[in-house]
Motif scaffolding. Structure first.
Motif, PDB file in Angstrom:
ATOM      1  N   LYS A   1       0.839  -1.189   0.000  1.00 46.96           N
ATOM      2  CA  LYS A   1       0.000   0.000   0.000  1.00 46.96           C
ATOM      3  C   LYS A   1       0.882   1.249   0.000  1.00 46.96           C
ATOM      4  O   LYS A   1       1.975   1.238   0.503  1.00 46.96           O
ATOM      5  N   SER A   2       0.367   2.297  -0.550  1.00 50.19           N
ATOM      6  CA  SER A   2       1.190   3.491  -0.651  1.00 50.19           C
ATOM      7  C   SER A   2       0.335   4.747  -0.560  1.00 50.19           C
ATOM      8  O   SER A   2      -0.859   4.683  -0.301  1.00 50.19           O
ATOM      9  N   THR A   3       0.952   5.871  -0.786  1.00 49.87           N
ATOM     10  CA  THR A   3       0.239   7.152  -0.765  1.00 49.87           C
ATOM     11  C   THR A   3       0.747   7.993  -1.927  1.00 49.87           C
ATOM     12  O   THR A   3       1.778   7.704  -2.526  1.00 49.87           O
TER      13      THR A   3
ATOM     14  N   SER B   1       1.987  10.891  -1.813  1.00 49.76           N
ATOM     15  CA  SER B   1       3.254  11.512  -1.448  1.00 49.76           C
ATOM     16  C   SER B   1       4.432  10.590  -1.760  1.00 49.76           C
ATOM     17  O   SER B   1       5.424  11.005  -2.366  1.00 49.76           O
ATOM     18  N   LEU B   2       4.304   9.326  -1.377  1.00 51.75           N
ATOM     19  CA  LEU B   2       5.385   8.368  -1.635  1.00 51.75           C
ATOM     20  C   LEU B   2       5.547   8.117  -3.124  1.00 51.75           C
ATOM     21  O   LEU B   2       6.677   8.051  -3.638  1.00 51.75           O
TER      22      LEU B   2
ATOM     23  N   ARG C   1      12.114  11.153  -8.061  1.00 52.23           N
ATOM     24  CA  ARG C   1      13.484  10.634  -7.923  1.00 52.23           C
ATOM     25  C   ARG C   1      13.936  10.013  -9.235  1.00 52.23           C
ATOM     26  O   ARG C   1      15.043  10.251  -9.692  1.00 52.23           O
TER      27      ARG C   1
ATOM     28  N   ARG D   1       5.448  18.986  -1.953  1.00 54.92           N
ATOM     29  CA  ARG D   1       6.355  19.570  -0.962  1.00 54.92           C
ATOM     30  C   ARG D   1       7.058  18.494  -0.136  1.00 54.92           C
ATOM     31  O   ARG D   1       8.261  18.580   0.137  1.00 54.92           O
ATOM     32  N   GLU D   2       6.297  17.477   0.250  1.00 56.03           N
ATOM     33  CA  GLU D   2       6.912  16.405   1.039  1.00 56.03           C
ATOM     34  C   GLU D   2       7.956  15.659   0.221  1.00 56.03           C
ATOM     35  O   GLU D   2       9.037  15.319   0.727  1.00 56.03           O
TER      36      GLU D   2
ATOM     37  N   ARG E   1      11.152  17.757  -0.077  1.00 54.40           N
ATOM     38  CA  ARG E   1      11.955  17.782   1.142  1.00 54.40           C
ATOM     39  C   ARG E   1      12.775  16.507   1.287  1.00 54.40           C
ATOM     40  O   ARG E   1      13.950  16.536   1.644  1.00 54.40           O
ATOM     41  N   VAL E   2      12.151  15.375   0.987  1.00 52.46           N
ATOM     42  CA  VAL E   2      12.859  14.097   1.082  1.00 52.46           C
ATOM     43  C   VAL E   2      14.015  14.034   0.088  1.00 52.46           C
ATOM     44  O   VAL E   2      15.135  13.636   0.428  1.00 52.46           O
TER      45      VAL E   2
ATOM     46  N   LYS F   1      16.883  15.948   1.189  1.00 51.27           N
ATOM     47  CA  LYS F   1      17.629  15.238   2.230  1.00 51.27           C
ATOM     48  C   LYS F   1      18.504  14.145   1.611  1.00 51.27           C
ATOM     49  O   LYS F   1      19.560  13.811   2.140  1.00 51.27           O
ATOM     50  N   ASP F   2      18.067  13.613   0.483  1.00 51.66           N
ATOM     51  CA  ASP F   2      18.843  12.595  -0.222  1.00 51.66           C
ATOM     52  C   ASP F   2      19.982  13.201  -1.030  1.00 51.66           C
ATOM     53  O   ASP F   2      20.749  12.474  -1.664  1.00 51.66           O
ATOM     54  N   GLY F   3      20.049  14.520  -1.066  1.00 52.78           N
ATOM     55  CA  GLY F   3      21.146  15.166  -1.764  1.00 52.78           C
ATOM     56  C   GLY F   3      20.914  15.383  -3.247  1.00 52.78           C
ATOM     57  O   GLY F   3      21.817  15.809  -3.950  1.00 52.78           O
TER      58      GLY F   3
ATOM     59  N   GLU G   1       6.038  17.562   7.912  1.00 52.62           N
ATOM     60  CA  GLU G   1       7.310  17.659   7.192  1.00 52.62           C
ATOM     61  C   GLU G   1       8.472  17.246   8.096  1.00 52.62           C
ATOM     62  O   GLU G   1       9.400  16.556   7.660  1.00 52.62           O
TER      63      GLU G   1
ATOM     64  N   ARG H   1       8.572  13.429   8.530  1.00 50.11           N
ATOM     65  CA  ARG H   1       9.080  12.723   7.363  1.00 50.11           C
ATOM     66  C   ARG H   1      10.603  12.779   7.316  1.00 50.11           C
ATOM     67  O   ARG H   1      11.272  11.790   7.027  1.00 50.11           O
TER      68      ARG H   1
ATOM     69  N   LYS I   1      13.392   9.723   7.700  1.00 47.15           N
ATOM     70  CA  LYS I   1      14.467   9.491   6.739  1.00 47.15           C
ATOM     71  C   LYS I   1      15.815   9.430   7.445  1.00 47.15           C
ATOM     72  O   LYS I   1      16.739   8.753   6.989  1.00 47.15           O
TER      73      LYS I   1
ATOM     74  N   PRO J   1       2.618   3.810   6.022  1.00 48.31           N
ATOM     75  CA  PRO J   1       1.596   4.593   5.328  1.00 48.31           C
ATOM     76  C   PRO J   1       0.222   4.457   5.979  1.00 48.31           C
ATOM     77  O   PRO J   1      -0.191   3.354   6.326  1.00 48.31           O
TER      78      PRO J   1
ATOM     79  N   ARG K   1      28.202  14.152   5.309  1.00 44.18           N
ATOM     80  CA  ARG K   1      26.790  13.916   5.611  1.00 44.18           C
ATOM     81  C   ARG K   1      26.588  12.594   6.326  1.00 44.18           C
ATOM     82  O   ARG K   1      25.886  12.522   7.340  1.00 44.18           O
TER      83      ARG K   1
END
Lengths: 223, 223
Positions: free
Chosen positions: A6-8, A10-11, A18, A49-50, A53-54, A57-59, B50, B53, B57, B65, B156
């Motif tokens: 299951k997912s959303t 946002s994911l 990505r 937005r979410e 942000r992720v 964070k992953d660069g 936010e 999340r 991570k 989820p 990092r």
DNA sequence: CCCCGGCAAATTGTATACAATCTTTTCCTT
DNA sequence: AAGGAAAAGATTGTATACAATTTGCCGGGG
């Protein structure tokens, strides 16, 4: 019922974005506006937005408060540096496995990937640009070792260190048959070292293996 | 005007929450409800979400989820594993510095931290539980080396590998004077190795240094 | 007693409205 | 024309309303 998948939104958006970034869909420096992305992805700004942000964070993105996100530029030096980090991480993985000895399950898995590599080298397909099977085999080999360490942080970091555009799926596009053979030899030696419980050798050879990939990329990459 | 320190509620909440988690404010397994956090932090759910999340991570929270976030439980094994990863990362940092030789700036900085360590050991303050200065000195020593590598990913990852509750600010609470002396000796040897361009020795000693801290923690940590 | 529909409450996911900040344009002053 | 304030527009940040999903509870049937 197996509903573990299951997912959303946002994911989903995060992974879709990505993938676009890893494929080099956006030029480095490009500003990613939320409304524009929201329209393109057919969702509201919230999941966008979410995701942003992720990915920052992953660069993969750069962020400045109140200014937004832009596509990170990876210099050749950045990429080689990332390979160096990955080499010691995966090297550590091999060392840990070699210290405690191969489990029966891992031995089987790795022998299977080695056999796949052997078959691919024989078939001659690799010269015709059919890299997908090799990519899959290679991924299976490296991931199996990492997972067997049961070191969460090691697995996370090693995976994350591959999240770089252009490089994300290996630099096989520049491999000659000779290079594929060398990579296969490396795999075999690494397996042998772990199988014989030679931590130092396993670690060293994995570092060699990863940095050789970096070397090839360095020779061919034009920025 | 120097307004480089501008921020947003989302970022502030993220860091505030991270601090709470690192301080062990919430028991492992605790579910963090968005509305509850929003009320406690005096903001709406948006910045809370936010922050959650991002912290997930970072490995501080677990996420499912449609079910939400809960505080991750770190076993002793998890913590030692994280130290092992950090040891090879910081070891690599030392190796890279040693290979290219110390810059004048880094030599100065490190000598300054070594002097601080010397002073602290002389003063005898360390037995009275005044760890803050030592912590600061230690952080400066390790960070200076990392930053000088100019390897973003390395920095990092090394920083991230310290984001673990209870351990985040060192396990100095269990250090005897003898342990502080040993740590100081390690620092001096590491500096000497880098200064004399001995990459292997610098790498090895940094790994030894980090894993010794893990060893002390392992002896004293009750779960 | 257990199980299990199904309704109700609670919680998370998403969209949207509004506020704050940044960017661009305009237009005035020198 | 150059510079720069100030307003207009665009973009991000935050709050809130609504939708979807999960969770807890209750009662009926086996």
């Amino acid at each position: 019922m197996t509903d573990a998948l299951k997912s959303t939104r946002s994911l989903n958006v995060t992974e879709a974005l990505r993938e676009l970034l890893l494929q080099g869909e956006f030029d480095p420096g490009t500003r990613l506006q939320e409304t524009w992305l929201a329209e393109r992805m057919q969702v509201s700004r919230t999941p966008i937005r979410e995701a942003l942000r992720v990915l920052a964070k992953d660069g993969l993105l750069e962020y400045a408060p109140n200014k937004g996100y832009s596509v990170r530029r990876f210099s050749l030096e950045d990429i080689v540096s990332a390979f160096r980090v990955r080499s010691v991480l995966e090297g550590l993985g091999c060392r840990l496995i070699a210290e405690r000895g191969l489990s029966e399950a891992l031995r089987t898995t790795l022998q299977s990937t080695l056999q796949s590599g052997e078959n691919l080298l024989q078939s001659g397909q690799l010269e015709r640009g059919e890299f997908d099977e090799w990519r899959e085999m290679n991924k299976a080999f490296h991931l199996a070792i990492l997972l067997e360490t049961h070191n969460d942080l090691l697995v996370r970091f090693a995976k994350q260190s591959r999240n770089i555009p252009i490089v994300f799926n290996g630099s096989f596009r520049w491999y000659s048959l000779r290079e594929f053979q060398r990579a296969h030899d490396h795999h075999q030696v690494i397996f042998d070292a772990m199988n014989q419980q030679q931590p130092e050798r396993a670690d060293f050879m994995m570092q060699e293996h990863v940095m050789h990939a970096a070397h090839i990329l360095k020779k061919n990459y034009k920025d």
